[in-house]
Scaffold this motif. Structure first.
Motif, PDB file in Angstrom:
ATOM      1  N   CYS A 188     -11.974  14.736  -4.647  1.00 15.06           N
ATOM      2  CA  CYS A 188     -11.122  13.549  -4.509  1.00 15.06           C
ATOM      3  C   CYS A 188      -9.692  13.913  -4.149  1.00 15.06           C
ATOM      4  O   CYS A 188      -9.249  15.046  -4.331  1.00 15.06           O
ATOM      5  CB  CYS A 188     -11.107  12.774  -5.830  1.00 15.06           C
ATOM      6  N   PHE A 189      -8.985  12.897  -3.689  1.00 14.50           N
ATOM      7  CA  PHE A 189      -7.572  13.057  -3.337  1.00 14.50           C
ATOM      8  C   PHE A 189      -6.724  12.822  -4.583  1.00 14.50           C
ATOM      9  O   PHE A 189      -6.876  11.822  -5.278  1.00 14.50           O
ATOM     10  CB  PHE A 189      -7.215  12.053  -2.234  1.00 14.50           C
ATOM     11  N   SER A 190      -5.806  13.756  -4.823  1.00 11.36           N
ATOM     12  CA  SER A 190      -4.986  13.694  -6.041  1.00 11.36           C
ATOM     13  C   SER A 190      -3.791  12.773  -5.907  1.00 11.36           C
ATOM     14  O   SER A 190      -3.194  12.371  -6.897  1.00 11.36           O
ATOM     15  CB  SER A 190      -4.461  15.096  -6.347  1.00 11.36           C
ATOM     16  N   GLY A 240       0.809  -1.224   0.000  1.00  4.12           N
ATOM     17  CA  GLY A 240       0.000   0.000   0.000  1.00  4.12           C
ATOM     18  C   GLY A 240       0.838   1.270   0.000  1.00  4.12           C
ATOM     19  O   GLY A 240       2.044   1.239   0.271  1.00  4.12           O
ATOM     20  N   THR A 241       0.163   2.382  -0.308  1.00  2.00           N
ATOM     21  CA  THR A 241       0.878   3.660  -0.416  1.00  2.00           C
ATOM     22  C   THR A 241       1.423   4.135   0.938  1.00  2.00           C
ATOM     23  O   THR A 241       2.484   4.760   0.995  1.00  2.00           O
ATOM     24  CB  THR A 241      -0.045   4.737  -1.011  1.00  2.00           C
ATOM     25  N   GLY A 242       0.695   3.829   2.011  1.00  2.00           N
ATOM     26  CA  GLY A 242       1.166   4.205   3.353  1.00  2.00           C
ATOM     27  C   GLY A 242       2.393   3.385   3.726  1.00  2.00           C
ATOM     28  O   GLY A 242       3.371   3.905   4.280  1.00  2.00           O
ATOM     29  N   ILE A 286     -11.555   8.685   2.322  1.00  4.00           N
ATOM     30  CA  ILE A 286     -12.043   7.301   2.256  1.00  4.00           C
ATOM     31  C   ILE A 286     -11.778   6.769   0.843  1.00  4.00           C
ATOM     32  O   ILE A 286     -12.201   7.383  -0.141  1.00  4.00           O
ATOM     33  CB  ILE A 286     -13.564   7.216   2.550  1.00  4.00           C
ATOM     34  N   GLU A 287     -11.061   5.655   0.754  1.00  2.00           N
ATOM     35  CA  GLU A 287     -10.799   5.039  -0.544  1.00  2.00           C
ATOM     36  C   GLU A 287     -12.101   4.579  -1.194  1.00  2.00           C
ATOM     37  O   GLU A 287     -13.027   4.128  -0.498  1.00  2.00           O
ATOM     38  CB  GLU A 287      -9.851   3.846  -0.374  1.00  2.00           C
ATOM     39  N   HIS A 288     -12.141   4.664  -2.506  1.00  2.00           N
ATOM     40  CA  HIS A 288     -13.358   4.321  -3.247  1.00  2.00           C
ATOM     41  C   HIS A 288     -13.936   2.980  -2.783  1.00  2.00           C
ATOM     42  O   HIS A 288     -15.138   2.858  -2.513  1.00  2.00           O
ATOM     43  CB  HIS A 288     -13.073   4.277  -4.750  1.00  2.00           C
TER      44      HIS A 288
HETATM   45  C1  UD1 Z   1      -4.357   6.458  -4.925  1.00  2.00           C
HETATM   46  C2  UD1 Z   1      -4.966   6.962  -3.615  1.00  2.00           C
HETATM   47  C3  UD1 Z   1      -6.308   7.580  -3.921  1.00  2.00           C
HETATM   48  C4  UD1 Z   1      -6.144   8.725  -4.914  1.00  2.00           C
HETATM   49  C5  UD1 Z   1      -5.418   8.263  -6.163  1.00  2.00           C
HETATM   50  C6  UD1 Z   1      -5.029   9.462  -6.973  1.00  2.00           C
HETATM   51  C7  UD1 Z   1      -4.214   5.561  -1.751  1.00  2.00           C
HETATM   52  C8  UD1 Z   1      -4.534   4.439  -0.843  1.00  2.00           C
HETATM   53  N1  UD1 Z   1      -5.118   5.869  -2.676  1.00  2.00           N
HETATM   54  O1  UD1 Z   1      -5.170   5.425  -5.424  1.00  2.00           O
HETATM   55  O2  UD1 Z   1      -6.890   8.090  -2.743  1.00  2.00           O
HETATM   56  O3  UD1 Z   1      -7.393   9.281  -5.238  1.00  2.00           O
HETATM   57  O4  UD1 Z   1      -4.221   7.537  -5.833  1.00  2.00           O
HETATM   58  O5  UD1 Z   1      -4.452   9.093  -8.215  1.00  2.00           O
HETATM   59  O6  UD1 Z   1      -3.182   6.168  -1.580  1.00  2.00           O
HETATM   60  N2  UD1 Z   1       2.556   2.494  -4.806  1.00  2.00           N
HETATM   61  C9  UD1 Z   1       3.690   2.071  -4.152  1.00  2.00           C
HETATM   62  N3  UD1 Z   1       3.601   1.022  -3.288  1.00  2.00           N
HETATM   63  C10 UD1 Z   1       2.439   0.374  -3.032  1.00  2.00           C
HETATM   64  C11 UD1 Z   1       1.277   0.807  -3.699  1.00  2.00           C
HETATM   65  C12 UD1 Z   1       1.360   1.876  -4.580  1.00  2.00           C
HETATM   66  O7  UD1 Z   1       4.766   2.626  -4.351  1.00  2.00           O
HETATM   67  O8  UD1 Z   1       2.454  -0.562  -2.230  1.00  2.00           O
HETATM   68  C13 UD1 Z   1       2.641   3.632  -5.739  1.00  2.00           C
HETATM   69  C14 UD1 Z   1       2.237   3.280  -7.160  1.00  2.00           C
HETATM   70  O9  UD1 Z   1       3.373   2.900  -7.920  1.00  2.00           O
HETATM   71  C15 UD1 Z   1       1.630   4.568  -7.673  1.00  2.00           C
HETATM   72  C16 UD1 Z   1       1.109   5.262  -6.429  1.00  2.00           C
HETATM   73  O10 UD1 Z   1       1.748   4.635  -5.329  1.00  2.00           O
HETATM   74  O11 UD1 Z   1       2.605   5.380  -8.296  1.00  2.00           O
HETATM   75  C17 UD1 Z   1      -0.418   5.150  -6.310  1.00  2.00           C
HETATM   76  O12 UD1 Z   1      -0.795   3.794  -6.247  1.00  2.00           O
HETATM   77  P1  UD1 Z   1      -2.123   3.236  -6.933  1.00  2.00           P
HETATM   78  O13 UD1 Z   1      -2.210   1.806  -6.624  1.00  2.00           O
HETATM   79  O14 UD1 Z   1      -2.161   3.648  -8.351  1.00  2.00           O
HETATM   80  O15 UD1 Z   1      -3.238   4.031  -6.098  1.00  2.00           O
HETATM   81  P2  UD1 Z   1      -4.713   4.414  -6.586  1.00  2.00           P
HETATM   82  O16 UD1 Z   1      -5.572   3.224  -6.487  1.00  2.00           O
HETATM   83  O17 UD1 Z   1      -4.642   5.120  -7.861  1.00  2.00           O
END
Ligand code: UD1
Ligand code: CA
Length: 454
Positions: A165-167, A78-80, A150-152
């Motif tokens: 929405c969050f960018s 995840g992004t976090g 809140i994620e979709h």
């Molecule tokens: C994410 C956001 C969402 C937002 C959207 C905007 C989260 C949980 N969600 O969703 O709120 O509206 O972007 O475009 O943050 N990545 C990692 N490691 C991971 C997962 C992802 O480095 O474990 C990176 C991906 O390479 C990508 C970015 O983080 O560049 C976003 O990840 P992605 O899975 O595309 O998130 P969204 O579902 O688009």
């Protein structure tokens, strides 16, 4: 406050349906991730951390030599979680700007606006209202203030109706980052550690969360699939073409031009439809580009005209030059002022002096040509013996008759004339007529064949 930038680029990008890591997909000829790195440079960060995971080696190789610190996220949880991998490398005295490698078109000015807004907040998010919010995290506000994201996939039907929405851009004070990040949990629909949860965590801790609202949807569109990639390309194109036209360039149809790099233009430049510009292209005053030309890493000086269907790559073109239609100017071509290159002519690694003409159907490779030379139709430099390349030198004022082969290495001296249909293998002396062909004969005892009776 010094700035640390963290770019998340570890995800696979499943929705692209491609073997290539998503952040390496090309937008306007360069990787998505490169766009993010390039725009963030204007903020003069103290450090730039790039979180890599899926295809890490490939991503690192594509981005080497740019003073980036790569952080490996072994499992993409995840992004976090991606941000958590960076905590040890971030100075708590810094501001931390999180960028997504798949949100490529955010302008540095927008990032700077977030820094401005975060002065007395612990955290700041960049939001916008897309035409279609499907898939994006929704911004939950309470009495105007941002309360949570809140994620979709975790939204209730009521929350799905929220347009804001969050960018993906988030700025966090370094001194709060560690404690916020430690509170992340993965008890959600995707069982991931969400960056977006930091907002709720900050609010729960009594901190202020700020938001900058971006009113230009094209800037923050995420690239998750091929359709969004094409939309980003269109946005990039519109931005570049807008800048061109602001600079006074006459573009026949702003929808039908592609700029995959940087283009510098003088005054009164005109560009007809369906042209593609790649890399760095410089067009001087009054330059005119006809329809359907592809021009890459080339400078074209004032007053030159490129006629339709011409391809030019890595060349230097002088003033008042005429090229095409249907010409192919390859790498290492240097055309002097007032040169003319006509249809079905190919040049490569050659310099052509002032006012020389290569008007029809020629190949000129590995050649040094002087001024005021006239090359007859169908003339070829034979620069390759199957193993090595060799040079041809054609001095000033030479006239080469049509359908001549110049077998390199060979020299044609000043003001020499070569008779049409010659194969020249040795030096042709100055001011003389040199000719090499069998003599014309007429066969007296010949008669036209007649059709046999069957
Ligand atoms: C994410 C956001 C969402 C937002 C959207 C905007 C989260 C949980 N969600 O969703 O709120 O509206 O972007 O475009 O943050 N990545 C990692 N490691 C991971 C997962 C992802 O480095 O474990 C990176 C991906 O390479 C990508 C970015 O983080 O560049 C976003 O990840 P992605 O899975 O595309 O998130 P969204 O579902 O688009
Ligand atoms: Ca995304």
């Amino acid at each position: 406050m010094p700035l640390s930038i963290v770019i998340l680029a570890a995800g696979q990008g499943t929705r692209m349906k491609s073997a290539r890591p998503k952040v390496l997909h090309a937008l306007a000829g360069k990787p998505l991730l490169q766009h993010v790195v390039d725009s963030s440079r204007a903020l003069e960060p103290e450090q730039t951390l790039v979180v890599v995971g899926h295809g890490a080696d490939q991503v690192k190789a594509a981005m080497q030599g740019q003073d980036l610190d790569f952080v490996l996220q072994r499992e993409q949880l995840g992004t976090g979680h991606a941000l958590q991998q960076c905590l040890d490398q971030i100075n708590p005295g810094n501001m931390v700007l999180v960028l997504f490698g798949d949100v490529p078109l955010v302008r540095a000015e927008t990032m700077a606006a977030m820094i401005e807004k975060t002065r007395d907040a612990a955290l700041c998010v960049l939001s916008w209202t897309p035409q279609n919010p499907f898939g994006y995290g929704r911004i939950i506000r309470r009495q105007q203030a941002v309360h949570a994201i809140i994620e979709h996939k975790d939204t209730t039907p009521e929350q799905q109706a929220i347009g804001e929405c969050f960018s993906g851009l988030m700025l966090i004070r370094g001194d709060r980052l560690k404690s916020f990040a430690a509170a992340l949990k993965n008890d959600n629909a995707q069982q991931e550690y969400y960056l977006t949860d930091l907002v709720g965590i900050a609010v729960a801790a009594g901190d202020t969360v700020a938001a900058v609202v971006c009113d230009n949807a094209g800037e923050v569109t995420g690239v998750n699939n091929q359709l969004q990639l094409a939309a980003a390309e269109a946005e990039y194109r519109a931005r570049q073409v807008g800048a061109l036209m602001d600079g006074g360039v006459k573009v026949s149809d702003p929808q039908r031009i592609d700029i995959r790099g940087v283009i510098e233009t003088g005054k009164d430049v005109e560009i007809d439809v369906n042209c593609i510009f790649e890399g760095t292209v410089v067009l001087g005053d009054n330059v005119r580009i006809g329809a359907n030309c592809v021009i890459r890493n080339t400078s074209i000086a004032a007053g030159s005209v490129i006629h339709p269907m011409t391809w030019i790559d890595e060349a230097v073109i002088g003033r008042e030059v005429n090229i095409g239609p249907f010409a192919r100017i390859r790498a290492g071509t240097d055309l002097g002022d007032e040169v003319k290159v006509g249809n079905f002519v190919e040049t490569k690694k050659s310099s052509v002096g002032r006012a020389s003409k290569i008007s029809h159907l020629s190949y000129i490779g590995d050649t040094e040509m002087g001024a005021e030379v006239n090359i007859g139709a169908g003339t070829i430099t034979c620069n390759y013996d199957g193993v090595n390349k060799a040079q041809t030198v054609i001095e000033d004022g030479v006239f080469i008759g049509s359908d001549t082969q110049l077998v390199a290495p060979v020299r044609v001296e000043r003001n020499a004339t070569i008779g049409a249909g010659s194969t020249i293998t040795r030096t042709a002396p100055a001011d003389k007529l040199t000719i090499s062909r069998t003599k014309q004969v007429t066969i007296g005892a010949w008669s036209k064949p007649v059709k046999k009776e069957s």
